[in-house]
Design a protein around this motif. Structure first.
Motif, PDB file in Angstrom:
ATOM      1  N   VAL A 135      -3.131  -4.083  -1.191  1.00 49.74           N
ATOM      2  CA  VAL A 135      -1.879  -4.455  -1.854  1.00 49.74           C
ATOM      3  C   VAL A 135      -1.104  -3.175  -2.165  1.00 49.74           C
ATOM      4  O   VAL A 135      -1.537  -2.371  -2.996  1.00 49.74           O
ATOM      5  N   ALA A 136       0.015  -2.993  -1.480  1.00 51.34           N
ATOM      6  CA  ALA A 136       0.852  -1.804  -1.659  1.00 51.34           C
ATOM      7  C   ALA A 136       2.034  -2.157  -2.559  1.00 51.34           C
ATOM      8  O   ALA A 136       2.705  -3.178  -2.347  1.00 51.34           O
ATOM      9  N   VAL A 137       2.293  -1.324  -3.549  1.00 52.29           N
ATOM     10  CA  VAL A 137       3.331  -1.591  -4.546  1.00 52.29           C
ATOM     11  C   VAL A 137       4.489  -0.624  -4.351  1.00 52.29           C
ATOM     12  O   VAL A 137       4.293   0.594  -4.259  1.00 52.29           O
ATOM     13  N   ASP A 138       5.697  -1.170  -4.297  1.00 55.68           N
ATOM     14  CA  ASP A 138       6.900  -0.372  -4.096  1.00 55.68           C
ATOM     15  C   ASP A 138       7.370   0.242  -5.414  1.00 55.68           C
ATOM     16  O   ASP A 138       6.999  -0.219  -6.504  1.00 55.68           O
ATOM     17  N   ALA A 139       8.245   1.236  -5.310  1.00 55.36           N
ATOM     18  CA  ALA A 139       8.741   1.935  -6.497  1.00 55.36           C
ATOM     19  C   ALA A 139       9.483   1.005  -7.442  1.00 55.36           C
ATOM     20  O   ALA A 139       9.366   1.121  -8.669  1.00 55.36           O
ATOM     21  N   ASN A 140      10.267   0.049  -6.898  1.00 52.99           N
ATOM     22  CA  ASN A 140      11.061  -0.807  -7.773  1.00 52.99           C
ATOM     23  C   ASN A 140      10.197  -1.656  -8.685  1.00 52.99           C
ATOM     24  O   ASN A 140      10.621  -2.023  -9.781  1.00 52.99           O
ATOM     25  N   VAL A 141       8.967  -1.986  -8.267  1.00 53.38           N
ATOM     26  CA  VAL A 141       8.056  -2.753  -9.112  1.00 53.38           C
ATOM     27  C   VAL A 141       7.619  -1.901 -10.309  1.00 53.38           C
ATOM     28  O   VAL A 141       7.585  -2.384 -11.455  1.00 53.38           O
ATOM     29  N   LEU A 142       7.305  -0.646 -10.059  1.00 53.77           N
ATOM     30  CA  LEU A 142       6.903   0.250 -11.142  1.00 53.77           C
ATOM     31  C   LEU A 142       8.075   0.512 -12.093  1.00 53.77           C
ATOM     32  O   LEU A 142       7.903   0.523 -13.320  1.00 53.77           O
ATOM     33  N   LEU A 143       9.263   0.697 -11.550  1.00 52.32           N
ATOM     34  CA  LEU A 143      10.430   0.957 -12.383  1.00 52.32           C
ATOM     35  C   LEU A 143      10.799  -0.254 -13.228  1.00 52.32           C
ATOM     36  O   LEU A 143      11.274  -0.116 -14.366  1.00 52.32           O
ATOM     37  N   ASP A 144      10.564  -1.455 -12.690  1.00 50.48           N
ATOM     38  CA  ASP A 144      10.908  -2.667 -13.441  1.00 50.48           C
ATOM     39  C   ASP A 144      10.042  -2.852 -14.671  1.00 50.48           C
ATOM     40  O   ASP A 144      10.395  -3.627 -15.566  1.00 50.48           O
ATOM     41  N   ASP A 172      -9.834  -1.530  -6.290  1.00 53.23           N
ATOM     42  CA  ASP A 172      -9.588  -0.431  -5.352  1.00 53.23           C
ATOM     43  C   ASP A 172      -8.785  -0.856  -4.134  1.00 53.23           C
ATOM     44  O   ASP A 172      -8.574  -0.059  -3.209  1.00 53.23           O
ATOM     45  N   ARG A 173      -8.294  -2.099  -4.103  1.00 52.37           N
ATOM     46  CA  ARG A 173      -7.401  -2.519  -3.016  1.00 52.37           C
ATOM     47  C   ARG A 173      -5.943  -2.178  -3.311  1.00 52.37           C
ATOM     48  O   ARG A 173      -5.072  -2.312  -2.447  1.00 52.37           O
ATOM     49  N   LEU A 174      -5.659  -1.740  -4.529  1.00 51.38           N
ATOM     50  CA  LEU A 174      -4.298  -1.346  -4.908  1.00 51.38           C
ATOM     51  C   LEU A 174      -3.966   0.026  -4.328  1.00 51.38           C
ATOM     52  O   LEU A 174      -4.792   0.941  -4.376  1.00 51.38           O
ATOM     53  N   VAL A 175      -2.753   0.161  -3.791  1.00 52.65           N
ATOM     54  CA  VAL A 175      -2.307   1.461  -3.308  1.00 52.65           C
ATOM     55  C   VAL A 175      -0.812   1.592  -3.569  1.00 52.65           C
ATOM     56  O   VAL A 175      -0.069   0.600  -3.533  1.00 52.65           O
ATOM     57  N   VAL A 176      -0.386   2.816  -3.867  1.00 61.14           N
ATOM     58  CA  VAL A 176       1.037   3.131  -3.997  1.00 61.14           C
ATOM     59  C   VAL A 176       1.365   4.192  -2.957  1.00 61.14           C
ATOM     60  O   VAL A 176       0.795   5.288  -2.985  1.00 61.14           O
ATOM     61  N   PRO A 177       2.242   3.883  -2.002  1.00 60.96           N
ATOM     62  CA  PRO A 177       2.637   4.906  -1.030  1.00 60.96           C
ATOM     63  C   PRO A 177       3.235   6.132  -1.729  1.00 60.96           C
ATOM     64  O   PRO A 177       3.940   5.997  -2.738  1.00 60.96           O
ATOM     65  N   HIS A 178       2.949   7.293  -1.199  1.00 62.41           N
ATOM     66  CA  HIS A 178       3.445   8.535  -1.790  1.00 62.41           C
ATOM     67  C   HIS A 178       4.955   8.493  -1.989  1.00 62.41           C
ATOM     68  O   HIS A 178       5.481   8.930  -3.015  1.00 62.41           O
ATOM     69  N   GLN A 179       5.673   7.944  -0.999  1.00 64.15           N
ATOM     70  CA  GLN A 179       7.131   7.864  -1.102  1.00 64.15           C
ATOM     71  C   GLN A 179       7.560   6.989  -2.266  1.00 64.15           C
ATOM     72  O   GLN A 179       8.551   7.277  -2.940  1.00 64.15           O
ATOM     73  N   ALA A 180       6.831   5.902  -2.524  1.00 64.34           N
ATOM     74  CA  ALA A 180       7.162   5.021  -3.643  1.00 64.34           C
ATOM     75  C   ALA A 180       7.009   5.748  -4.966  1.00 64.34           C
ATOM     76  O   ALA A 180       7.854   5.612  -5.867  1.00 64.34           O
ATOM     77  N   LEU A 181       5.947   6.547  -5.103  1.00 60.99           N
ATOM     78  CA  LEU A 181       5.769   7.299  -6.345  1.00 60.99           C
ATOM     79  C   LEU A 181       6.848   8.376  -6.469  1.00 60.99           C
ATOM     80  O   LEU A 181       7.343   8.648  -7.568  1.00 60.99           O
ATOM     81  N   GLY A 187      -6.153   8.036  -8.263  1.00 62.86           N
ATOM     82  CA  GLY A 187      -6.800   7.902  -6.973  1.00 62.86           C
ATOM     83  C   GLY A 187      -6.260   6.788  -6.107  1.00 62.86           C
ATOM     84  O   GLY A 187      -6.864   6.437  -5.093  1.00 62.86           O
ATOM     85  N   ARG A 188      -5.099   6.212  -6.472  1.00 66.53           N
ATOM     86  CA  ARG A 188      -4.563   5.070  -5.735  1.00 66.53           C
ATOM     87  C   ARG A 188      -3.254   5.396  -5.015  1.00 66.53           C
ATOM     88  O   ARG A 188      -2.582   4.500  -4.506  1.00 66.53           O
ATOM     89  N   VAL A 189      -2.844   6.663  -4.960  1.00 70.76           N
ATOM     90  CA  VAL A 189      -1.595   7.072  -4.307  1.00 70.76           C
ATOM     91  C   VAL A 189      -1.928   7.762  -2.980  1.00 70.76           C
ATOM     92  O   VAL A 189      -2.796   8.643  -2.942  1.00 70.76           O
ATOM     93  N   THR A 190      -1.237   7.361  -1.908  1.00 64.95           N
ATOM     94  CA  THR A 190      -1.520   7.969  -0.606  1.00 64.95           C
ATOM     95  C   THR A 190      -1.113   9.439  -0.604  1.00 64.95           C
ATOM     96  O   THR A 190      -0.218   9.848  -1.349  1.00 64.95           O
ATOM     97  N   PRO A 191      -1.747  10.262   0.238  1.00 60.83           N
ATOM     98  CA  PRO A 191      -1.402  11.686   0.282  1.00 60.83           C
ATOM     99  C   PRO A 191       0.015  11.912   0.801  1.00 60.83           C
ATOM    100  O   PRO A 191       0.578  11.079   1.510  1.00 60.83           O
TER     101      PRO A 191
END
Length: 425
Positions: free
Chosen positions: A29-38, A59-68, A162-166
């Motif tokens: 499950v990948a979460v976009d930046a707008n979800v975190l900002l909301d 551990d299935r949660l991930v945030v793409p580096h670009q989203a962070l 540990g959940r953000v891509t490099p």
């Protein structure tokens, strides 16, 4: 021989509720930046519920580096939005008070009311508006007290450890930006709706969505899992839409991920995720999904309009509503000039003969869907504002609905036309 969803048609398979539940239990499950900002725009309960739901993914949660990266770029603006919204509301109330007082003074001159009586009336207006402004400031102070420091940031620090891509290597990043620009020019999803960002000062320009897509899909491919992306972005370069209805991810995206991995792609909005939190055995407040939907509606309503509603466009929409959504048609007709283009929650309940337990979530969808249909036919101009917008002064429940400023006179003209009266210009 192939079947219905083989080869180039694989992306057209619509996920069933059971498949969405399975994706929540098993997919990356990948979460976009707008979800975190909301999280900064939601009511406190909704923010807490969403964080609990994300925790339930493990551990299935991930945030793409670009989203962070985009989260940090826009966080301060989102964090300050409650104070800015309060100032805007207070300024609007002050403007309304001045307008009412001017109206009272003009009325007094016309009917010969003495200055003492007028002063008494304007004092009542000032006192009432002043008390409302004080309540807004008090509500803001209470919200600030609840969020002393930044508890959302503290929760995210623990959640995302540990959940953000490099970060992509420079050469790979440059290749992705070039591919994003190619897709924008060719209108290939995702990200082509961000063409206007290509000239931004940021290094990524309009490439942000593609970078999120690239990083999320490559991470999920490495895990050999299906991918579920949670985003509040509702544009057509992510979603397969029919009018205002969200069917699933764009078929091209589903096909692309399938070709890359042999796996399936799913999309959810925060409101959908909260509505399905029970799948993860997470208990959330029943109002949280509605609050997340409110924020999405508010975001859409804030998009700048590039055209205005016309008499023929409103008439065409009402005709469609009469046939497919008569309660919505009746509600829209109530937004006349004498009511300042507003329709109360109570009026909608009377029109629909709704029970007190019923929620109004989704009430505005027929307006969105049918507007989109009429725009596709060339009947409604592209770029018109949403015609019937839910307003949430208390932050959760719809209090009233409003229409664009140009619509009430058009509704009045249509009523006069229906009654056989000459139009009053």
């Amino acid at each position: 021989m192939n079947g219905l969803y083989d080869g180039e048609f694989a992306g057209y398979k619509i996920a069933s509720p059971e498949e969405l539940d399975s994706a929540l239990r098993e997919a990356v499950v990948a979460v976009d930046a707008n979800v975190l900002l909301d999280l900064y725009r939601f009511a406190s309960q909704t923010s807490n519920d969403l964080i609990k739901t994300l925790q339930g993914l493990g551990d299935r949660l991930v945030v793409p580096h670009q989203a962070l990266r985009e989260f940090w770029r826009h966080r301060q603006r989102s964090q300050g939005s409650p104070r800015g919204a309060t100032k805007s509301a207070s300024d609007a109330l002050g403007k309304a008070a001045r307008s009412m007082n001017d109206t009272l003074r003009n009325w007094a001159k016309a009917v010969g009311v003495n200055a003492g009586e007028v002063a008494g009336l304007t004092a009542q207006v000032d006192d009432f508006v002043g008390s409302l402004q004080d309540e807004l400031e008090q509500a803001l102070a209470e919200a600030d007290a609840e969020r002393v420091g930044d508890p959302i940031l503290e929760q995210l620090e623990e959640l995302l450890a540990g959940r953000v891509t490099p970060r992509l290597p420079d050469e790979e990043h440059a290749e992705c930006v070039a591919e994003a620009n190619r897709r924008i020019d060719a209108e290939v999803p995702p990200g082509y709706k961000d063409a206007d960002k290509q000239d931004d000062d940021s290094a990524d320009g309009g490439a942000g969505d593609y970078l999120v897509w690239y990083q999320a899909t490559r991470y999920a491919a490495g895990q050999d899992r299906d991918l579920l992306i949670v985003t509040r972005d509702e544009k057509e370069d992510w979603w397969w839409r029919q009018g205002a209805d969200f069917i699933g991810p764009r078929p091209e995206l589903a096909l692309e991920y399938g070709a890359l991995t042999g796996r399936r792609l799913f999309l959810m909005r925060p409101t959908d995720l909260l509505a399905r939190a029970f799948v993860l055995e997470v208990v959330v407040d029943r109002e949280s999904s509605a609050d997340a939907s409110r924020v999405a509606d508010d975001e859409a309503a804030e998009e700048p309009a590039t055209a205005e509603w016309t008499l023929d466009a409103v008439a065409a929409l009402l005709e469609q509503l009469d046939d497919q959504a008569p309660v919505q048609a009746a509600a829209l007709r109530l937004a006349t000039p004498d009511k300042r283009g507003r329709v109360s929650r109570e009026e909608v309940y009377v029109l629909g003969d709704y029970s007190d337990e019923r929620m109004l979530r989704g009430f505005t969808r027929p307006y969105h869907r049918l507007t989109a249909v009429l725009q596709a036919r060339g009947v409604v101009p592209p770029g018109v504002p949403q015609i019937f917008v839910a307003r949430y002064p208390d932050g959760v429940r719809t209090s009233y609905f409003s229409v664009p400023d140009e619509v009430p006179p058009l509704l009045e003209a249509l009523a006069q036309r229906a009654a056989g009266l000459p139009r009053q210009d």
